[in-house]
Design a protein around this motif. Structure first.
Motif, PDB file in Angstrom:
ATOM      1  N   UNK A   1      14.912   5.395  13.130  1.00 18.96           N
ATOM      2  CA  UNK A   1      14.419   6.560  12.394  1.00 18.96           C
ATOM      3  C   UNK A   1      12.975   6.301  11.971  1.00 18.96           C
ATOM      4  N   UNK A   2      12.739   5.132  11.410  1.00 14.16           N
ATOM      5  CA  UNK A   2      11.352   4.817  11.071  1.00 14.16           C
ATOM      6  C   UNK A   2      11.139   3.357  10.734  1.00 14.16           C
ATOM      7  N   UNK A   3       9.862   2.949  10.729  1.00 20.59           N
ATOM      8  CA  UNK A   3       9.496   1.574  10.413  1.00 20.59           C
ATOM      9  C   UNK A   3       8.521   1.639   9.221  1.00 20.59           C
ATOM     10  N   UNK A   4       8.907   1.040   8.104  1.00 17.86           N
ATOM     11  CA  UNK A   4       8.087   1.100   6.884  1.00 17.86           C
ATOM     12  C   UNK A   4       7.255  -0.168   6.716  1.00 17.86           C
ATOM     13  N   UNK A   5       5.974   0.020   6.359  1.00 18.92           N
ATOM     14  CA  UNK A   5       5.075  -1.132   6.228  1.00 18.92           C
ATOM     15  C   UNK A   5       5.101  -1.764   4.833  1.00 18.92           C
ATOM     16  N   UNK A   6       5.532  -1.013   3.818  1.00 18.77           N
ATOM     17  CA  UNK A   6       5.633  -1.590   2.468  1.00 18.77           C
ATOM     18  C   UNK A   6       7.022  -1.315   1.893  1.00 18.77           C
ATOM     19  N   UNK A   7       8.049  -1.899   2.528  1.00 18.64           N
ATOM     20  CA  UNK A   7       9.412  -1.597   2.075  1.00 18.64           C
ATOM     21  C   UNK A   7       9.671  -2.162   0.678  1.00 18.64           C
TER      22      UNK A   7
ATOM     23  N   UNK B   1      19.640   9.589   3.091  1.00 11.57           N
ATOM     24  CA  UNK B   1      20.259   8.465   2.392  1.00 11.57           C
ATOM     25  C   UNK B   1      19.277   7.718   1.487  1.00 11.57           C
ATOM     26  N   UNK B   2      18.038   8.180   1.403  1.00 12.94           N
ATOM     27  CA  UNK B   2      17.012   7.473   0.603  1.00 12.94           C
ATOM     28  C   UNK B   2      17.511   7.182  -0.820  1.00 12.94           C
ATOM     29  N   UNK B   3      17.228   5.982  -1.299  1.00 15.00           N
ATOM     30  CA  UNK B   3      17.644   5.624  -2.662  1.00 15.00           C
ATOM     31  C   UNK B   3      16.925   6.527  -3.668  1.00 15.00           C
ATOM     32  N   UNK B   4      15.682   6.955  -3.330  1.00 11.32           N
ATOM     33  CA  UNK B   4      14.949   7.870  -4.219  1.00 11.32           C
ATOM     34  C   UNK B   4      15.594   9.254  -4.263  1.00 11.32           C
TER      35      UNK B   4
ATOM     36  N   UNK C   1       0.842  -1.193   0.000  1.00 16.99           N
ATOM     37  CA  UNK C   1       0.000   0.000   0.000  1.00 16.99           C
ATOM     38  C   UNK C   1       0.884   1.252   0.000  1.00 16.99           C
ATOM     39  N   UNK C   2       0.845   2.001  -1.081  1.00 15.40           N
ATOM     40  CA  UNK C   2       1.634   3.231  -1.172  1.00 15.40           C
ATOM     41  C   UNK C   2       1.072   4.293  -0.232  1.00 15.40           C
ATOM     42  N   UNK C   3       1.940   5.233   0.149  1.00 17.29           N
ATOM     43  CA  UNK C   3       1.549   6.257   1.131  1.00 17.29           C
ATOM     44  C   UNK C   3       0.330   7.066   0.675  1.00 17.29           C
ATOM     45  N   UNK C   4       0.213   7.298  -0.646  1.00 16.78           N
ATOM     46  CA  UNK C   4      -0.869   8.169  -1.122  1.00 16.78           C
ATOM     47  C   UNK C   4      -2.241   7.493  -1.032  1.00 16.78           C
ATOM     48  N   UNK C   5      -2.270   6.170  -0.840  1.00 16.07           N
ATOM     49  CA  UNK C   5      -3.574   5.492  -0.788  1.00 16.07           C
ATOM     50  C   UNK C   5      -3.778   4.752   0.546  1.00 16.07           C
TER      51      UNK C   5
ATOM     52  N   UNK D   1       3.790  12.463   7.683  1.00 13.79           N
ATOM     53  CA  UNK D   1       3.426  11.407   6.741  1.00 13.79           C
ATOM     54  C   UNK D   1       4.242  11.465   5.460  1.00 13.79           C
ATOM     55  N   UNK D   2       5.478  11.944   5.553  1.00  9.87           N
ATOM     56  CA  UNK D   2       6.334  12.001   4.356  1.00  9.87           C
ATOM     57  C   UNK D   2       6.923  10.642   4.038  1.00  9.87           C
ATOM     58  N   UNK D   3       7.342  10.447   2.788  1.00  7.67           N
ATOM     59  CA  UNK D   3       8.073   9.225   2.424  1.00  7.67           C
ATOM     60  C   UNK D   3       9.160   9.588   1.430  1.00  7.67           C
ATOM     61  N   UNK D   4      10.072   8.664   1.244  1.00  7.41           N
ATOM     62  CA  UNK D   4      11.171   8.774   0.281  1.00  7.41           C
ATOM     63  C   UNK D   4      11.999  10.046   0.483  1.00  7.41           C
ATOM     64  N   UNK D   5      12.068  10.499   1.720  1.00  5.34           N
ATOM     65  CA  UNK D   5      12.911  11.657   2.038  1.00  5.34           C
ATOM     66  C   UNK D   5      12.261  12.998   1.720  1.00  5.34           C
ATOM     67  N   UNK D   6      11.057  12.966   1.109  1.00  4.30           N
ATOM     68  CA  UNK D   6      10.385  14.231   0.790  1.00  4.30           C
ATOM     69  C   UNK D   6       9.774  14.768   2.086  1.00  4.30           C
TER      70      UNK D   6
END
Ligand code: ADP
Length: 302
Positions: A260-266, A213-216, A65-69, A144-149
């Protein structure tokens, strides 16, 4: 087994690899577009419909599940849970993980190390908030940011004040965090499946000026040996949030590892390519074991 992968696109690396890993182990794997699912919420046999038909029975579901949905995706996962389908990560854990503040509060309650983190609503408290996080430089993050944004490093008190004021003025929820300078633009991603870290990589930011350090964001990944302390921390963190599959990000500080954080859809691409490990295979294996023990429990075996 019949396995469904909830994903917006079948050609995404992670989705494609999960299908491949499931098929190579003799399972059927369907990619179901989360946003094309619709549901009948009733007290007698709740159902999910998909593109005009009732969704067939699945033994297990892998939510991607992506962050936007998050909101809709969690509702679909919840409906599947109500139908008795085994979901690799459940809906409550997915929503918990999406909110960085909520996750850190839960982790702090269990004594997991993390950078000092502050949260405030009123502009009147900014000065004290900055002081609480150890002064500048400090990191400001969207909840609620992701990918370093939405992750910003501010170097002066004046800049910190202006950025916090701007975000609060825009009604964006932010947290203010101690900057772990000694991590030097690197973090460790531990990929947790069940009660194991199945792969770990170091991510290093693309340049000395970039601390994320995000790969994105152009970060480079390489395999890394983690310490026992980091391993235990990653597994505990995933379990506290309630996730069976998680990407746990840790920075190495002078006072030991910090979450730093725990991601549910790595994502699987970075970690599989950096480590050469079959992470998708580990997830399918976890489903096999979990559904087997579930069956044994139901029949009173084992
Ligand atoms: P996102 O969820 O958007 O990836 P993170 O909170 O994981 O946001 O931050 C992105 C990256 O920024 C991290 O992977 C890490 O490299 C760096 N970072 C985040 N917080 C800190 C911090 N407090 N100190 C040092 N570096 C940090």
């Amino acid at each position: 087994m019949n396995i469904a992968i909830l994903s917006r696109k079948r050609d995404l690396y992670s989705t494609h690899r999960l299908v491949e890993a499931a098929k190579s182990r003799g399972h059927r794997a369907d990619v179901i577009d989360t946003l094309r699912c619709y549901m009948n919420i009733t007290s007698v046999s709740p159902t999910i419909h998909y593109k005009g038909n009732e969704l067939r029975h699945y033994d297990a579901v892998i939510p991607r599940i992506g962050a936007s949905i998050t909101f809709y995706g969690a509702a679909v996962v919840r409906q599947l849970e109500m139908m008795g389908v085994f979901c690799v990560n459940d809906s409550v854990a997915i929503t918990r993980a999406r909110d960085k503040l909520r996750s850190l509060q839960l982790l702090s309650k269990k004594g997991i190390g993390m950078p000092i983190t502050g949260f405030a609503h009123s502009l009147d408290e900014i000065q004290d908030l900055i002081k609480m996080a150890g002064g500048v430089p400090l990191v400001i993050k969207f909840l609620e940011g992701t990918q370093g944004i939405g992750v910003v490093l501010v170097e002066t008190a004046k800049a910190a004040r202006s950025v916090i004021e701007a975000f609060l003025g825009l009604k964006v929820n932010i947290m203010v965090q101690e900057y772990i300078k000694e991590s030097a633009g690197a973090d460790v991603r531990c990929f947790v499946v069940g009660d194991k870290v199945v792969a770990a990589m170091k991510r290093q930011s693309e340049s000395p000026e970039e601390f994320r350090s995000n790969l994105h964001r152009g970060g480079m990944a390489s395999e890394i040996e983690i310490t026992e302390e980091e391993r235990t921390m990653a597994i505990r963190a995933a379990h506290i949030i309630g996730l069976n599959v998680a990407g746990v990000d840790i920075v190495r500080s002078n006072r030991g590892p910090l979450i730093i954080e725990v991601n549910a859809s790595p994502g699987l691409e970075g970690i599989e390519k950096a480590t050469g490990k079959d992470v998708a295979g580990s997830i399918i294996e976890f489903i096999e074991h979990s559904t087997e023990s579930e069956k044994n429990r139901a029949t009173g075996k084992g």
